[in-house]
Design a protein around this motif. Structure first.
Motif, PDB file in Angstrom:
ATOM      1  N   MET A   1       0.816  -1.192   0.000  1.00 46.58           N
ATOM      2  CA  MET A   1       0.000   0.000   0.000  1.00 46.58           C
ATOM      3  C   MET A   1       0.853   1.246   0.000  1.00 46.58           C
ATOM      4  N   ALA A   2       1.813   1.305   0.840  1.00 45.48           N
ATOM      5  CA  ALA A   2       2.579   2.528   1.040  1.00 45.48           C
ATOM      6  C   ALA A   2       3.269   3.019  -0.227  1.00 45.48           C
ATOM      7  N   GLU A   3       3.939   2.129  -0.938  1.00 47.48           N
ATOM      8  CA  GLU A   3       4.706   2.571  -2.113  1.00 47.48           C
ATOM      9  C   GLU A   3       3.806   3.108  -3.221  1.00 47.48           C
ATOM     10  N   GLN A   4       2.722   2.426  -3.506  1.00 45.44           N
ATOM     11  CA  GLN A   4       1.801   2.894  -4.547  1.00 45.44           C
ATOM     12  C   GLN A   4       1.166   4.229  -4.141  1.00 45.44           C
ATOM     13  N   PHE A   5       0.746   4.315  -2.900  1.00 51.97           N
ATOM     14  CA  PHE A   5       0.102   5.532  -2.406  1.00 51.97           C
ATOM     15  C   PHE A   5       1.085   6.700  -2.417  1.00 51.97           C
ATOM     16  N   LYS A   7       3.407   7.342  -4.375  1.00 51.49           N
ATOM     17  CA  LYS A   7       3.652   7.835  -5.731  1.00 51.49           C
ATOM     18  C   LYS A   7       2.669   8.931  -6.146  1.00 51.49           C
ATOM     19  N   LEU A   8       1.578   9.083  -5.405  1.00 51.75           N
ATOM     20  CA  LEU A   8       0.610  10.137  -5.709  1.00 51.75           C
ATOM     21  C   LEU A   8       1.106  11.514  -5.263  1.00 51.75           C
ATOM     22  N   PHE A   9       2.154  11.542  -4.475  1.00 49.30           N
ATOM     23  CA  PHE A   9       2.631  12.776  -3.856  1.00 49.30           C
ATOM     24  C   PHE A   9       4.016  13.153  -4.361  1.00 49.30           C
ATOM     25  N   ASN A  10       4.280  14.455  -4.317  1.00 51.23           N
ATOM     26  CA  ASN A  10       5.600  14.978  -4.640  1.00 51.23           C
ATOM     27  C   ASN A  10       5.959  16.002  -3.568  1.00 51.23           C
ATOM     28  N   PRO A  11       6.273  15.503  -2.347  1.00 50.64           N
ATOM     29  CA  PRO A  11       6.537  16.450  -1.263  1.00 50.64           C
ATOM     30  C   PRO A  11       7.793  17.279  -1.526  1.00 50.64           C
ATOM     31  N   LEU A  12       7.653  18.576  -1.320  1.00 48.38           N
ATOM     32  CA  LEU A  12       8.767  19.504  -1.516  1.00 48.38           C
ATOM     33  C   LEU A  12       9.051  20.215  -0.195  1.00 48.38           C
ATOM     34  N   PRO A  13      10.261  20.715  -0.019  1.00 48.46           N
ATOM     35  CA  PRO A  13      10.587  21.418   1.224  1.00 48.46           C
ATOM     36  C   PRO A  13       9.571  22.518   1.527  1.00 48.46           C
ATOM     37  N   GLY A  14       9.121  22.543   2.750  1.00 46.67           N
ATOM     38  CA  GLY A  14       8.177  23.565   3.180  1.00 46.67           C
ATOM     39  C   GLY A  14       6.721  23.299   2.853  1.00 46.67           C
ATOM     40  N   LEU A  30       2.007   7.943   7.298  1.00 51.06           N
ATOM     41  CA  LEU A  30       2.747   8.053   6.039  1.00 51.06           C
ATOM     42  C   LEU A  30       2.855   9.516   5.601  1.00 51.06           C
ATOM     43  N   LEU A  31       1.746  10.258   5.668  1.00 47.66           N
ATOM     44  CA  LEU A  31       1.776  11.668   5.292  1.00 47.66           C
ATOM     45  C   LEU A  31       2.679  12.470   6.222  1.00 47.66           C
ATOM     46  N   GLN A  32       2.607  12.173   7.516  1.00 46.00           N
ATOM     47  CA  GLN A  32       3.459  12.868   8.482  1.00 46.00           C
ATOM     48  C   GLN A  32       4.928  12.585   8.194  1.00 46.00           C
ATOM     49  N   GLU A  33       5.246  11.347   7.885  1.00 42.63           N
ATOM     50  CA  GLU A  33       6.625  10.971   7.576  1.00 42.63           C
ATOM     51  C   GLU A  33       7.130  11.700   6.331  1.00 42.63           C
ATOM     52  N   MET A  34       6.274  11.802   5.306  1.00 45.81           N
ATOM     53  CA  MET A  34       6.666  12.517   4.086  1.00 45.81           C
ATOM     54  C   MET A  34       6.946  13.988   4.387  1.00 45.81           C
ATOM     55  N   MET A  35       6.101  14.609   5.183  1.00 41.01           N
ATOM     56  CA  MET A  35       6.293  16.020   5.511  1.00 41.01           C
ATOM     57  C   MET A  35       7.543  16.224   6.359  1.00 41.01           C
ATOM     58  N   GLN A  36       7.770  15.339   7.297  1.00 39.97           N
ATOM     59  CA  GLN A  36       8.955  15.459   8.140  1.00 39.97           C
ATOM     60  C   GLN A  36      10.229  15.314   7.308  1.00 39.97           C
ATOM     61  N   PRO A  59       3.907  11.836  15.267  1.00 38.16           N
ATOM     62  CA  PRO A  59       4.809  12.808  15.891  1.00 38.16           C
ATOM     63  C   PRO A  59       4.870  14.097  15.078  1.00 38.16           C
ATOM     64  N   ASN A  60       4.948  15.207  15.756  1.00 41.06           N
ATOM     65  CA  ASN A  60       5.078  16.532  15.143  1.00 41.06           C
ATOM     66  C   ASN A  60       3.866  16.955  14.318  1.00 41.06           C
TER      67      ASN A  60
END
Length: 162
Positions: A1-5, A7-14, A30-36, A59-60
């Motif tokens: 699940m995690a890897e496919q999901f 791929k929908l995102f392109n997190p950038l600094p900030g 997963l979203l929190q980890e990407m943002m961190q 966390p955070n």
């Protein structure tokens, strides 16, 4: 699940991501980890009568609790790069209000994702509602077992414009 999901995102600094849900789980973490990982901010709006146990809090994360399905979540205008509505769209008394809030809080060219357990939402009706609220290119994407997912984009200078 995690890897496919992921791929929908392109997190950038900030970047700032907002997850609006009734259940805090894998998607929230997963979203929190990407943002961190990019120095971004993860905001979590939980529709629940109870506060989360400490071990269940990402966390955070900046967490707000909404006790009633009649109430909107809170978010600043043009503050988020992605909004994920999970297991809330069908339960909320006014899903159109959720779309208006999401549109307002999203930056231009940002994404909205609506996730519901399989069979709960009428996908074609949700796509039409997204178009009606000025989200473009709504697509059904099958990346998480047990969930229907529709993703669309807020486009600069289309419909509502800014």
């Amino acid at each position: 699940m995690a890897e496919q999901f992921k791929k929908l995102f392109n997190p950038l600094p900030g970047n700032h991501y907002l997850h609006v849900t009734t259940v805090v789980g894998d998607v929230s973490f997963l979203l929190q980890e990407m943002m961190q990982s990019v120095g971004g901010r993860f905001n979590l709006a939980v529709y629940s009568q109870n506060s989360l146990d400490f071990g269940l809090r990402p966390p955070n994360a900046y967490i707000q609790y909404i006790k009633d399905f009649k109430e909107p979540f809170r978010a600043l205008p043009r503050d988020h790069d992605t909004v994920v509505l999970q297991d809330i769209f069908h339960a909320h008394e006014n899903p159109k209000a959720l779309l208006k809030l999401a549109y307002t809080t999203l930056a231009n060219t940002a994404n909205i994702i609506i996730m519901e357990k399989k069979g709960v939402m009428d996908i074609q009706a949700v796509k039409a509602m997204l178009e009606e609220h000025e989200f473009r290119a709504p697509n059904e994407i099958d990346v998480i077992d047990g969930y229907d997912l529709v993703m669309a984009k807020k486009m600069h200078m289309w419909g509502n414009g800014l």
